[in-house]
Scaffold this motif. Structure first.
Motif, PDB file in Angstrom:
ATOM      1  N   LEU B 163      -6.067   9.231  30.094  1.00 29.14           N
ATOM      2  CA  LEU B 163      -6.442   9.717  28.768  1.00 29.14           C
ATOM      3  C   LEU B 163      -7.091  11.104  28.808  1.00 29.14           C
ATOM      4  O   LEU B 163      -7.359  11.683  27.771  1.00 29.14           O
ATOM      5  CB  LEU B 163      -7.382   8.728  28.087  1.00 29.14           C
ATOM      6  CG  LEU B 163      -6.759   7.352  27.823  1.00 29.14           C
ATOM      7  CD1 LEU B 163      -7.731   6.467  27.104  1.00 29.14           C
ATOM      8  CD2 LEU B 163      -5.463   7.471  27.038  1.00 29.14           C
ATOM      9  N   ALA B 164      -7.360  11.618  29.995  1.00 33.55           N
ATOM     10  CA  ALA B 164      -7.945  12.961  30.081  1.00 33.55           C
ATOM     11  C   ALA B 164      -6.923  13.954  30.608  1.00 33.55           C
ATOM     12  O   ALA B 164      -7.255  15.078  30.937  1.00 33.55           O
ATOM     13  CB  ALA B 164      -9.179  12.945  30.975  1.00 33.55           C
ATOM     14  N   SER B 246      -6.879   7.857  17.349  1.00 33.62           N
ATOM     15  CA  SER B 246      -8.262   8.097  16.956  1.00 33.62           C
ATOM     16  C   SER B 246      -9.237   7.356  17.867  1.00 33.62           C
ATOM     17  O   SER B 246     -10.266   7.896  18.263  1.00 33.62           O
ATOM     18  CB  SER B 246      -8.437   7.668  15.498  1.00 33.62           C
ATOM     19  OG  SER B 246      -9.769   7.761  15.129  1.00 33.62           O
ATOM     20  N   ILE B 247      -8.907   6.125  18.221  1.00 33.89           N
ATOM     21  CA  ILE B 247      -9.811   5.330  19.049  1.00 33.89           C
ATOM     22  C   ILE B 247      -9.772   5.772  20.506  1.00 33.89           C
ATOM     23  O   ILE B 247     -10.792   5.955  21.151  1.00 33.89           O
ATOM     24  CB  ILE B 247      -9.412   3.828  18.985  1.00 33.89           C
ATOM     25  CG1 ILE B 247      -9.780   3.256  17.626  1.00 33.89           C
ATOM     26  CG2 ILE B 247     -10.070   3.037  20.087  1.00 33.89           C
ATOM     27  CD1 ILE B 247     -11.257   3.242  17.373  1.00 33.89           C
ATOM     28  N   MET B 248      -8.562   5.993  21.033  1.00 35.88           N
ATOM     29  CA  MET B 248      -8.445   6.198  22.473  1.00 35.88           C
ATOM     30  C   MET B 248      -8.804   7.605  22.907  1.00 35.88           C
ATOM     31  O   MET B 248      -9.408   7.800  23.956  1.00 35.88           O
ATOM     32  CB  MET B 248      -7.031   5.835  22.933  1.00 35.88           C
ATOM     33  CG  MET B 248      -6.749   4.346  22.790  1.00 35.88           C
ATOM     34  SD  MET B 248      -5.068   3.898  23.188  1.00 35.88           S
ATOM     35  CE  MET B 248      -5.050   4.049  24.959  1.00 35.88           C
ATOM     36  N   THR B 249      -8.437   8.622  22.139  1.00 35.39           N
ATOM     37  CA  THR B 249      -8.672   9.993  22.610  1.00 35.39           C
ATOM     38  C   THR B 249      -9.245  10.912  21.547  1.00 35.39           C
ATOM     39  O   THR B 249      -9.650  12.016  21.859  1.00 35.39           O
ATOM     40  CB  THR B 249      -7.357  10.642  23.063  1.00 35.39           C
ATOM     41  OG1 THR B 249      -6.488  10.705  21.928  1.00 35.39           O
ATOM     42  CG2 THR B 249      -6.697   9.858  24.154  1.00 35.39           C
ATOM     43  N   ASP B 250      -9.240  10.489  20.298  1.00 29.09           N
ATOM     44  CA  ASP B 250      -9.659  11.380  19.216  1.00 29.09           C
ATOM     45  C   ASP B 250      -8.800  12.665  19.207  1.00 29.09           C
ATOM     46  O   ASP B 250      -9.277  13.746  18.903  1.00 29.09           O
ATOM     47  CB  ASP B 250     -11.136  11.730  19.370  1.00 29.09           C
ATOM     48  CG  ASP B 250     -11.745  12.146  18.039  1.00 29.09           C
ATOM     49  OD1 ASP B 250     -11.293  11.642  17.005  1.00 29.09           O
ATOM     50  OD2 ASP B 250     -12.650  12.987  18.040  1.00 29.09           O
ATOM     51  N   PRO B 253      -7.067  15.109  25.261  1.00 33.77           N
ATOM     52  CA  PRO B 253      -7.901  16.273  25.575  1.00 33.77           C
ATOM     53  C   PRO B 253      -7.326  17.539  24.925  1.00 33.77           C
ATOM     54  O   PRO B 253      -6.123  17.722  24.919  1.00 33.77           O
ATOM     55  CB  PRO B 253      -7.832  16.344  27.090  1.00 33.77           C
ATOM     56  CG  PRO B 253      -6.554  15.648  27.440  1.00 33.77           C
ATOM     57  CD  PRO B 253      -6.346  14.605  26.401  1.00 33.77           C
ATOM     58  N   TRP B 254      -8.205  18.361  24.433  1.00 36.68           N
ATOM     59  CA  TRP B 254      -7.912  19.576  23.675  1.00 36.68           C
ATOM     60  C   TRP B 254      -6.664  19.451  22.784  1.00 36.68           C
ATOM     61  O   TRP B 254      -5.788  20.296  22.772  1.00 36.68           O
ATOM     62  CB  TRP B 254      -7.879  20.831  24.551  1.00 36.68           C
ATOM     63  CG  TRP B 254      -6.974  20.783  25.760  1.00 36.68           C
ATOM     64  CD1 TRP B 254      -5.681  21.220  25.819  1.00 36.68           C
ATOM     65  CD2 TRP B 254      -7.290  20.314  27.074  1.00 36.68           C
ATOM     66  NE1 TRP B 254      -5.181  21.023  27.054  1.00 36.68           N
ATOM     67  CE2 TRP B 254      -6.145  20.470  27.856  1.00 36.68           C
ATOM     68  CE3 TRP B 254      -8.420  19.754  27.664  1.00 36.68           C
ATOM     69  CZ2 TRP B 254      -6.103  20.098  29.198  1.00 36.68           C
ATOM     70  CZ3 TRP B 254      -8.376  19.384  28.996  1.00 36.68           C
ATOM     71  CH2 TRP B 254      -7.238  19.558  29.737  1.00 36.68           C
ATOM     72  N   GLY B 255      -6.630  18.364  22.033  1.00 39.42           N
ATOM     73  CA  GLY B 255      -5.605  18.236  21.016  1.00 39.42           C
ATOM     74  C   GLY B 255      -4.229  17.893  21.516  1.00 39.42           C
ATOM     75  O   GLY B 255      -3.269  17.950  20.753  1.00 39.42           O
ATOM     76  N   ARG B 258      -2.408  14.695  19.775  1.00 36.82           N
ATOM     77  CA  ARG B 258      -2.302  14.624  18.318  1.00 36.82           C
ATOM     78  C   ARG B 258      -0.866  14.365  17.872  1.00 36.82           C
ATOM     79  O   ARG B 258       0.071  14.823  18.499  1.00 36.82           O
ATOM     80  CB  ARG B 258      -2.730  15.950  17.708  1.00 36.82           C
ATOM     81  CG  ARG B 258      -4.216  16.118  17.593  1.00 36.82           C
ATOM     82  CD  ARG B 258      -4.543  17.241  16.659  1.00 36.82           C
ATOM     83  NE  ARG B 258      -4.395  18.512  17.309  1.00 36.82           N
ATOM     84  CZ  ARG B 258      -5.404  19.368  17.515  1.00 36.82           C
ATOM     85  NH1 ARG B 258      -6.600  19.073  17.096  1.00 36.82           N
ATOM     86  NH2 ARG B 258      -5.209  20.504  18.116  1.00 36.82           N
ATOM     87  N   GLU B 266      -7.298  15.488  10.552  1.00 42.92           N
ATOM     88  CA  GLU B 266      -8.308  16.364  11.155  1.00 42.92           C
ATOM     89  C   GLU B 266      -8.547  17.607  10.304  1.00 42.92           C
ATOM     90  O   GLU B 266      -9.682  18.009  10.066  1.00 42.92           O
ATOM     91  CB  GLU B 266      -7.825  16.799  12.539  1.00 42.92           C
ATOM     92  CG  GLU B 266      -8.692  16.324  13.641  1.00 42.92           C
ATOM     93  CD  GLU B 266      -8.206  16.834  14.977  1.00 42.92           C
ATOM     94  OE1 GLU B 266      -8.705  16.357  15.963  1.00 42.92           O
ATOM     95  OE2 GLU B 266      -7.324  17.709  15.043  1.00 42.92           O
TER      96      GLU B 266
END
Lengths: 412, 308
Positions: B163-164, B246-250, B253-255, B258, B266
């Protein structure tokens, strides 16, 4: 049948009349202080105000912290309370510009607040008017594991070289120097703030926030290069983009990481996780450029009167009450934060004392925080860029160019 | 209090306008509440979005007309293309839920003791909330204590922070989404399998059809209605992938995780957003993309109706 219902209507009408008469002394307060400590602080605050003003009934609507950021936009326009809490600096600018907050210069004048709350006049003023009353703030800085530093024979670093040397020593011992969780981005904003404040100083930092300086400026690059030194030396927790700031506390508690660039609110969860005051310490972010006066980060929380408030008279009474030294002493004791009023007493806690000492001797200026000093859009793009930079430092130029593009759009 | 019913002594009078047109009007009257709701909550907002997308508006102050500026900016926005690319990846990979669901359904379509328990266990992920699914998978992927990385460790593979990592993150979230979606497709196929005609299978057996051939030529054609529904719900599922992201990464990383729906949220409603015009422009683009699919869907419905 008809007769009774008529009577009922009359009774209803009468009761409406009575309640609207009572409305004159009703004060509606909306806040997002739903965490245990802030909630208790506000309970006490409101009780104290009611005891002093028995003719005023306070209705207090408590919102969830995240939801509040959206609801405030709705209730300020549609169904305005008499008071609402928010934040100083650029964060209140949209509401001031939209004419949704009421200037409260008279409250400041009548109660001599310009003297007692002097430190926050700057962050409360927009267009020459003052838009609310601040009641608390807290310091940012480096929280560290004192016991690990002692074990490794590291003294508290005061300048950049010492800081880097301390990190190198920790890395050698297999300890991550700085823990951080950038999943929700803002933590990276704090690191940028400090490195930029130390490299270029407060005025430059604010000018950048106002859009007066290009993001591709050499001075910004100097900040980023300083940051890059830390990244290249493996200072930051690996995979930080996968963690929230709370999740990043764990390595520090377990002793796998030694420092955290954070606000004072991190102390409570660290203590709850079992760290004693002998294990946990605080130091001011080290000097990078010795010619730059030391500026600090201390976000201020505030209360405002919405322009559409119904009971502004009592709302102003409440603000005056909130500004009093003994009230601020009390509320901040519960919050575990620092009072704004200079005549208030600071709690016994050693981190509060350290923060108070640091902030009261700061001569370089007090910044609010990246996402409060910089306009929302710029802040979002900036923090996203910082997160990317912390993982892929080689993309620095591309990131700065992207931010420059955002700047061109945001500050039209 | 109704008037007493008196015998009608008058000769049959001229029919009133209502009586004459009752047959034609009744359906519309019954439809009226539905049409009203549909106009209020679907049709009018579509035009409003299109309208807002030509303005710059923070949701509070005055809206200023900017013409096509929002769209021009969109064409030059890296984040928009990232979201668009991710939307396509979602749409393509999410389709794996259909064959996956079919396989599980075929496997579970037997009469063994306790098969109902197995069926409900396989259906379980669809019952729990997407938020819980997201959390479970976020922990599964956790680089420190996540099950996945512990398992990888057995083979001497370094932990991967799915996820990162900008390259893996979207696939990681899709995998999480496939778990409940496969269960959904499975239940559709299970009901479909109940309706398969045993006589046709018997006949195919007599003709010596077996295994894959039986599945392809006899079973699957009978499952067409189920497949159709499965495709529809999976496409919808892929396009409403908002909650998991939304839950896992919002979005990070750096969009890089999405999708358009998330990016729109957003820009328009999140803490740092409130660019209503820009958000509306993204919504319009998303709407146009969905239109392609909706048109295809409507066309097929239309053709099927006529073919009957």
């Amino acid at each position: 049948m008809l007769y009774t219902s008529l009577k009922l209507t009359a009774a209803l009408a009468a009761s409406t009349l009575i309640s609207s008469a009572a409305l004159a002394g009703e004060l509606v307060i909306n806040t997002d202080t739903s965490d245990p400590a802030p909630k208790a602080a506000f309970e006490a605050l409101i009780k104290g105000f009611e005891a002093e003003n028995p003719d005023v009934t306070v209705t207090w609507n408590l919102f969830d912290h995240e939801g509040y950021k959206t609801s405030i936009r709705n209730f300020l326009t549609a169904d305005s309370p008499d008071l609402a809490n928010w934040y100083a600096g650029n964060r209140m600018l949209p509401y001031v510009n939209a004419g949704l907050f009421e200037p409260v210069d008279d409250v400041w004048e009548e109660n001599g607040l310009k003297d007692s709350l002097a430190s926050s006049v700057g962050s409360m003023t927009i267009d020459g008017k003052i838009w609310g009353v601040p009641y608390t703030y807290y310091q940012w800085g480096v929280y560290y594991r004192k016991d690990i530093f002692e074990e490794q024979g590291i003294a508290v670093p005061t300048n950049w070289d010492e800081f880097k040397a301390a990190g190198a020593k920790l890395s050698e011992a297999g300890i991550t120097p700085i823990t951080i969780g950038t999943k929700y981005l803002w933590t990276a904003g704090g690191v940028f703030d400090y490195i930029n404040l130390r490299t270029n100083g407060y005025d430059f930092h604010m000018a950048l926030g106002k859009g007066e300086v290009s993001w591709t400026d050499d001075r910004v690059k100097a900040t980023m290069n300083n940051w890059k030194e830390l990244i290249d030396a493996g200072f930051f927790l690996e995979n930080h983009a996968a963690y929230s700031w709370q999740e990043a506390l764990a390595p520090m508690v377990q002793g796998d990481a030694a420092m955290y660039v954070m606000g004072n609110f991190a102390v409570a969860p660290l203590r709850e996780a079992g760290l004693s005051d002998d294990q946990l310490g605080f130091f001011q972010f080290p000097v990078i450029n010795p010619d730059v006066p030391l500026a600090e980060e201390a976000p201020t929380d505030t209360i405002h009167i919405p322009a559409n408030a119904k009971n502004k008279e009592d709302a102003k009474k409440f603000l005056a009450y909130l500004a009093r030294p003994e009230v601020q002493t009390e509320i901040n004791k519960t919050l575990g934060q620092l009072p704004i009023n200079k005549n208030s007493e600071v709690g016994e806690d050693k981190f509060l004392q350290a923060g108070y000492e640091m902030l009261s001797t700061t001569d370089g200026g007090i910044a609010q925080f990246f996402d409060r000093d910089y306009p929302a859009e710029m802040a979002k793009a900036g923090m996203e860029g910082f997160q990317e930079f912390m993982v892929k430092p080689e993309r620095m130029d591309a990131i700065l160019e992207r931010l420059e593009k955002v700047r061109a759009r945001v500050y039209k | 209090m109704t008037a007493p019913a008196l015998p009608d002594t008058h000769p049959p009078a001229q029919k009133t306008w209502w009586q004459q047109n009752q047959q034609r009007l009744a359906p519309w009257l019954f439809l009226a509440p539905g049409i009203f709701m549909f106009m209020m909550y679907v049709i009018i907002p579509i035009f409003q979005s299109v309208n807002i997308s030509f303005y710059e508006w923070d949701g509070l102050g005055e809206a200023t007309w900017v013409g096509a500026d929002n769209y021009i900016e969109l064409m030059d926005d890296e984040a928009f293309y990232t979201s668009l690319k991710n939307n396509v990846i979602w749409l393509v990979l999410y389709m794996l839920a259909i064959p996956g669901g079919l396989l599980v359904a075929l496997f579970l379509n037997q009469t063994v003791r306790g098969i109902r328990i197995y069926k409900s266990l396989f259906f379980f992920p669809f019952v729990i909330s997407q938020v819980v699914v997201g959390l479970v998978f976020a922990w599964f992927y956790d680089p420190n204590f996540g099950l996945m990385n512990i398992a990888l460790g057995w083979f001497g593979i370094e932990p991967i922070a799915v996820l990162a990592n900008e390259d893996y993150v979207t696939y990681g979230i899709i995998a999480a989404g496939l778990w409940p979606q496969t269960a959904y497709c499975m239940i559709l196929y299970l009901t479909g399998l109940n309706a398969v005609d045993p006589e046709q299978i018997e006949a195919a057996r007599l003709d010596n059809a077996k295994g894959v051939k039986m599945l392809w030529y006899v079973i699957l054609p009978q499952l067409r209605p189920a497949t159709f529904i499965a495709v529809v719900v999976t496409v919808i599922g892929a396009l409403r992938s908002f909650d998991l992201i939304s839950i896992m990464t919002d979005g990070g990383p750096w969009g890089s995780s999405r999708v358009l729906a998330f990016y729109m949220y957003e820009q328009a409603f999140s803490e740092y957003g409130f660019r209503m015009g820009y958000g509306a422009a993204i919504a319009v683009v998303l709407f146009l993309i969905m239109m392609i699919y909706i048109t295809g869907f409507l066309y097929k419905m239309y053709r099927d109706e006529r073919g009957r």
